[in-house]
Write a protein that holds these residues in place. Structure first.
Motif, mmCIF file in Angstrom:
data_model
loop_
_atom_site.group_PDB
_atom_site.id
_atom_site.type_symbol
_atom_site.label_atom_id
_atom_site.label_comp_id
_atom_site.label_asym_id
_atom_site.label_seq_id
_atom_site.Cartn_x
_atom_site.Cartn_y
_atom_site.Cartn_z
ATOM 1 N N LYS A 111 4.461 -10.420 -8.103
ATOM 2 C CA LYS A 111 4.687 -9.194 -7.350
ATOM 3 C C LYS A 111 4.419 -7.959 -8.202
ATOM 4 C CE LYS A 111 7.833 -9.859 -3.483
ATOM 5 N NZ LYS A 111 9.133 -9.461 -2.916
ATOM 6 N N ILE A 112 4.902 -7.995 -9.426
ATOM 7 C CA ILE A 112 4.694 -6.858 -10.317
ATOM 8 C C ILE A 112 3.205 -6.623 -10.542
ATOM 9 C CG2 ILE A 112 4.986 -6.077 -12.708
ATOM 10 C CD1 ILE A 112 7.758 -7.378 -12.668
ATOM 11 N N ALA A 113 2.468 -7.687 -10.796
ATOM 12 C CA ALA A 113 1.026 -7.547 -11.021
ATOM 13 C C ALA A 113 0.330 -6.985 -9.781
ATOM 14 C CB ALA A 113 0.431 -8.900 -11.406
ATOM 15 N N TRP A 114 0.746 -7.441 -8.615
ATOM 16 C CA TRP A 114 0.174 -6.972 -7.339
ATOM 17 C C TRP A 114 0.387 -5.472 -7.159
ATOM 18 C CZ3 TRP A 114 3.633 -6.790 -2.622
ATOM 19 C CH2 TRP A 114 2.936 -6.351 -1.489
ATOM 20 N N ILE A 115 1.616 -5.018 -7.344
ATOM 21 C CA ILE A 115 1.918 -3.603 -7.130
ATOM 22 C C ILE A 115 1.286 -2.746 -8.220
ATOM 23 C CG2 ILE A 115 3.757 -1.892 -7.035
ATOM 24 C CD1 ILE A 115 3.556 -3.536 -4.514
ATOM 25 N N ARG A 116 1.275 -3.220 -9.447
ATOM 26 C CA ARG A 116 0.640 -2.458 -10.527
ATOM 27 C C ARG A 116 -0.839 -2.211 -10.233
ATOM 28 N NH1 ARG A 116 3.363 -5.130 -15.895
ATOM 29 N NH2 ARG A 116 4.983 -3.546 -16.214
ATOM 30 N N GLU A 117 -1.499 -3.225 -9.729
ATOM 31 C CA GLU A 117 -2.921 -3.076 -9.418
ATOM 32 C C GLU A 117 -3.131 -2.065 -8.291
ATOM 33 O OE1 GLU A 117 -6.767 -5.809 -8.025
ATOM 34 O OE2 GLU A 117 -4.850 -6.758 -8.529
ATOM 35 N N LEU A 118 -2.302 -2.147 -7.250
ATOM 36 C CA LEU A 118 -2.414 -1.195 -6.146
ATOM 37 C C LEU A 118 -2.098 0.226 -6.605
ATOM 38 C CD1 LEU A 118 -0.684 -3.194 -3.243
ATOM 39 C CD2 LEU A 118 -3.136 -2.769 -3.547
ATOM 40 N N ALA A 119 -1.079 0.366 -7.457
ATOM 41 C CA ALA A 119 -0.715 1.687 -7.954
ATOM 42 C C ALA A 119 -1.820 2.265 -8.833
ATOM 43 C CB ALA A 119 0.595 1.616 -8.725
ATOM 44 N N GLU A 134 -4.922 1.806 -8.499
ATOM 45 C CA GLU A 134 -5.975 2.304 -7.600
ATOM 46 C C GLU A 134 -5.638 3.692 -7.074
ATOM 47 O OE1 GLU A 134 -6.348 -0.638 -4.568
ATOM 48 O OE2 GLU A 134 -7.163 -2.177 -5.928
ATOM 49 N N GLU A 135 -4.340 4.012 -7.015
ATOM 50 C CA GLU A 135 -3.887 5.332 -6.580
ATOM 51 C C GLU A 135 -3.740 6.296 -7.763
ATOM 52 O OE1 GLU A 135 -3.386 6.373 -3.526
ATOM 53 O OE2 GLU A 135 -3.621 4.470 -2.461
ATOM 54 N N GLY A 136 -4.039 5.807 -8.965
ATOM 55 C CA GLY A 136 -3.894 6.639 -10.149
ATOM 56 C C GLY A 136 -2.449 6.882 -10.538
ATOM 57 N N ARG A 137 -1.570 5.921 -10.234
ATOM 58 C CA ARG A 137 -0.153 6.094 -10.468
ATOM 59 C C ARG A 137 0.419 4.935 -11.284
ATOM 60 N NH1 ARG A 137 3.358 5.800 -6.504
ATOM 61 N NH2 ARG A 137 4.653 7.536 -7.248
ATOM 62 N N ARG A 186 0.828 -1.214 0.000
ATOM 63 C CA ARG A 186 0.000 0.000 0.000
ATOM 64 C C ARG A 186 0.864 1.266 0.000
ATOM 65 N NH1 ARG A 186 -3.007 -3.359 3.517
ATOM 66 N NH2 ARG A 186 -2.030 -2.431 5.360
ATOM 67 N N VAL A 187 1.921 1.263 0.805
ATOM 68 C CA VAL A 187 2.794 2.441 0.863
ATOM 69 C C VAL A 187 3.553 2.596 -0.456
ATOM 70 C CG1 VAL A 187 4.752 3.512 2.039
ATOM 71 C CG2 VAL A 187 2.999 2.335 3.368
ATOM 72 N N ALA A 188 4.037 1.501 -1.016
ATOM 73 C CA ALA A 188 4.747 1.565 -2.296
ATOM 74 C C ALA A 188 3.844 2.130 -3.387
ATOM 75 C CB ALA A 188 5.251 0.183 -2.679
ATOM 76 N N ALA A 189 2.620 1.657 -3.442
ATOM 77 C CA ALA A 189 1.690 2.108 -4.478
ATOM 78 C C ALA A 189 1.436 3.602 -4.398
ATOM 79 C CB ALA A 189 0.379 1.346 -4.355
ATOM 80 N N LYS A 190 1.453 4.134 -3.207
ATOM 81 C CA LYS A 190 1.134 5.548 -2.996
ATOM 82 C C LYS A 190 2.329 6.465 -3.223
ATOM 83 C CE LYS A 190 -1.171 8.501 0.454
ATOM 84 N NZ LYS A 190 -1.796 8.510 1.807
ATOM 85 N N HIS A 191 3.551 5.987 -2.928
ATOM 86 C CA HIS A 191 4.695 6.897 -2.888
ATOM 87 C C HIS A 191 5.876 6.534 -3.780
ATOM 88 C CE1 HIS A 191 3.032 9.151 0.494
ATOM 89 N NE2 HIS A 191 2.768 8.010 1.099
ATOM 90 N N ALA A 192 6.054 5.280 -4.151
ATOM 91 C CA ALA A 192 7.292 4.857 -4.809
ATOM 92 C C ALA A 192 7.339 5.281 -6.275
ATOM 93 C CB ALA A 192 7.450 3.346 -4.701
ATOM 94 N N ASP A 193 8.530 5.634 -6.724
ATOM 95 C CA ASP A 193 8.801 5.770 -8.157
ATOM 96 C C ASP A 193 9.236 4.431 -8.726
ATOM 97 O OD1 ASP A 193 8.518 8.755 -8.516
ATOM 98 O OD2 ASP A 193 10.112 8.737 -7.014
ATOM 99 N N VAL A 194 10.014 3.673 -7.925
ATOM 100 C CA VAL A 194 10.500 2.354 -8.326
ATOM 101 C C VAL A 194 10.224 1.379 -7.192
ATOM 102 C CG1 VAL A 194 12.482 0.970 -9.043
ATOM 103 C CG2 VAL A 194 12.324 3.372 -9.747
#
Length: 384
Positions: free
Chosen positions: A214-222, A224-227, A192-200
């Motif tokens: 892992k990539i699919a998981w973070i992409r989906e969360l990001a 949701e944050e519009g990122r 959740r924190v990575a999706a909201k703030h990370a560039d990488v």
């Protein structure tokens, strides 16, 4: 495929040597052969930038030298290399951290990248005076990065959070550009924190199928944050002119690892609160047997080292192939290391990077340096 980016590692975690130097996640680094001093680390930094690495990761924690001070010193004995400084949010105030990062960025000529490490070991965090539990540390990290990002944008910040408070905070010296944020973690809170703030988003080296998940998981969360987020992977590397030579070096490293040391380190790492660390342990099983977990991917390093525990092993061509396999999944940045780090930078820089350049997936950040390179990777091709 867009151009790939490669980073090296600065061994401030107990030094460097011709064997696996351990440490991390609450375990001792063990003996080394070369001290983590400015003359030697400067050699590593200069080798990395000459070979074409974009930056160099410097770790954080009680097991290594302070990353901020070390890299500030090394910036003065290198020319272009960026420093991927690992730091733990909450150990200093967000305003001070934003100011430190801005100063580093402005005074080094935009050579700062930040690896935010929330901290997976409560016992170690308490050494620093931090008594929050893991979930609370991620809550605080979210607040911390919210404040820091706003300060870097030149905003005046008021925040009365659960863990952090600032009032009328504003930076006078704004970093330009703001340092990019690299972030890793395998727990739901980390995602959740990575999706909201990370560039990488950084992951440790696992078999490609696990990395793809892992990539699919973070992409989906990001999303949701519009990122959108880029992805990187942290691994070691053992590449030689032939596959046989590379595996012989892996066998040599393994032969020098004492079974009693493996037992002690594994017992320590099993107490880790890090989900990613537990995934690393599952790859090696605490045994010297069955350590090849995917073609050219070896889990031997993780027997005695916390954190990144896998290595790419093979001829220059084979390692280039595996890199492209991970790149096809969406990995665009590779944070690599070897034992020793000085020679390893040359092995990879002269052996693998020219192959990737010929394939059109990598360009040297300072192209004029390429003219002096020795293309000995051709020997590796001829001797498959």
């Amino acid at each position: 495929m867009s151009s790939l980016t490669f980073h090296w590692f600065l061994p401030t975690n107990g030094g460097d040597g011709r064997h696996v130097v351990g440490g991390g996640h609450g375990v001792s680094a063990g003996p080394s052969g070369r001290p983590a001093d400015v003359p030697y680390l400067g050699q590593v930094a200069r080798a990395a930038e000459q070979m074409g690495f974009e930056g160099a990761l410097t770790p954080t924690g009680a097991w290594c030298e302070d990353a901020w001070l070390t890299t500030a010193m090394l910036s003065q004995v290198s020319d272009r290399l960026k420093f991927l400084v690992a730091f733990r949010p909450g150990l200093v105030s967000p305003f001070v951290a934003a100011q430190m990062a801005g100063t580093f960025q402005n005074l080094t000529g935009q050579r700062l990248l930040l690896n935010v490490v929330t901290g997976g070991e409560s016992a170690e965090q308490r050494m620093y005076g931090d008594f929050l539990d893991k979930d609370a540390r991620y809550e605080r990290c979210d607040e911390f990065l919210t404040i820091v990002r706003a300060l870097w944008r030149g905003e005046e910040v008021d925040l009365d959070g659960k863990h952090l408070q600032v009032e009328a905070a504003r930076l006078n010296q704004i970093p330009s550009p703001a340092p990019e944020i690299y972030f890793g973690g395998s727990s739901p809170a980390a995602g959740r924190v990575a999706a909201k703030h990370a560039d990488v988003y950084l992951t440790w080296g696992e078999p490609p199928a696990a990395v793809a998940e892992k990539i699919a998981w973070i992409r989906e969360l990001a999303a949701e944050e519009g990122r959108e987020i880029r992805f990187g992977i942290r691994m070691h590397v053992i590449n030689r002119d032939t596959s046989a030579e590379a595996w012989a070096e892996a066998d040599r490293l393994l032969a020098n690892i004492d079974p009693e040391t493996i037992k002690q380190v594994q017992e320590g790492l099993k107490r880790s609160e890090s989900v990613g660390q537990q995934r690393m342990l599952a790859l090696n099983g605490g045994s010297k047997d069955d350590l090849v977990i995917h073609p050219n991917v070896w889990a031997g390093v993780g027997l005695v080292r916390g954190g990144a525990g896998t290595a790419l092993v093979g001829s220059h061509e084979e390692v280039a192939d595996r890199i492209q396999e991970y790149a096809d999944l969406g990995i665009s940045e590779f944070v690599l290391s070897a034992y020793p780090h000085l020679e390893g930078a040359y092995w990879f820089g002269e052996g693998v990077l020219p192959i990737l350049a010929e394939r059109g997936v990598w360009k040297h950040p300072a192209p004029t340096a390429v003219e002096t390179r020795i293309p000995f990777q051709y020997a590796g091709r001829a001797a498959q």
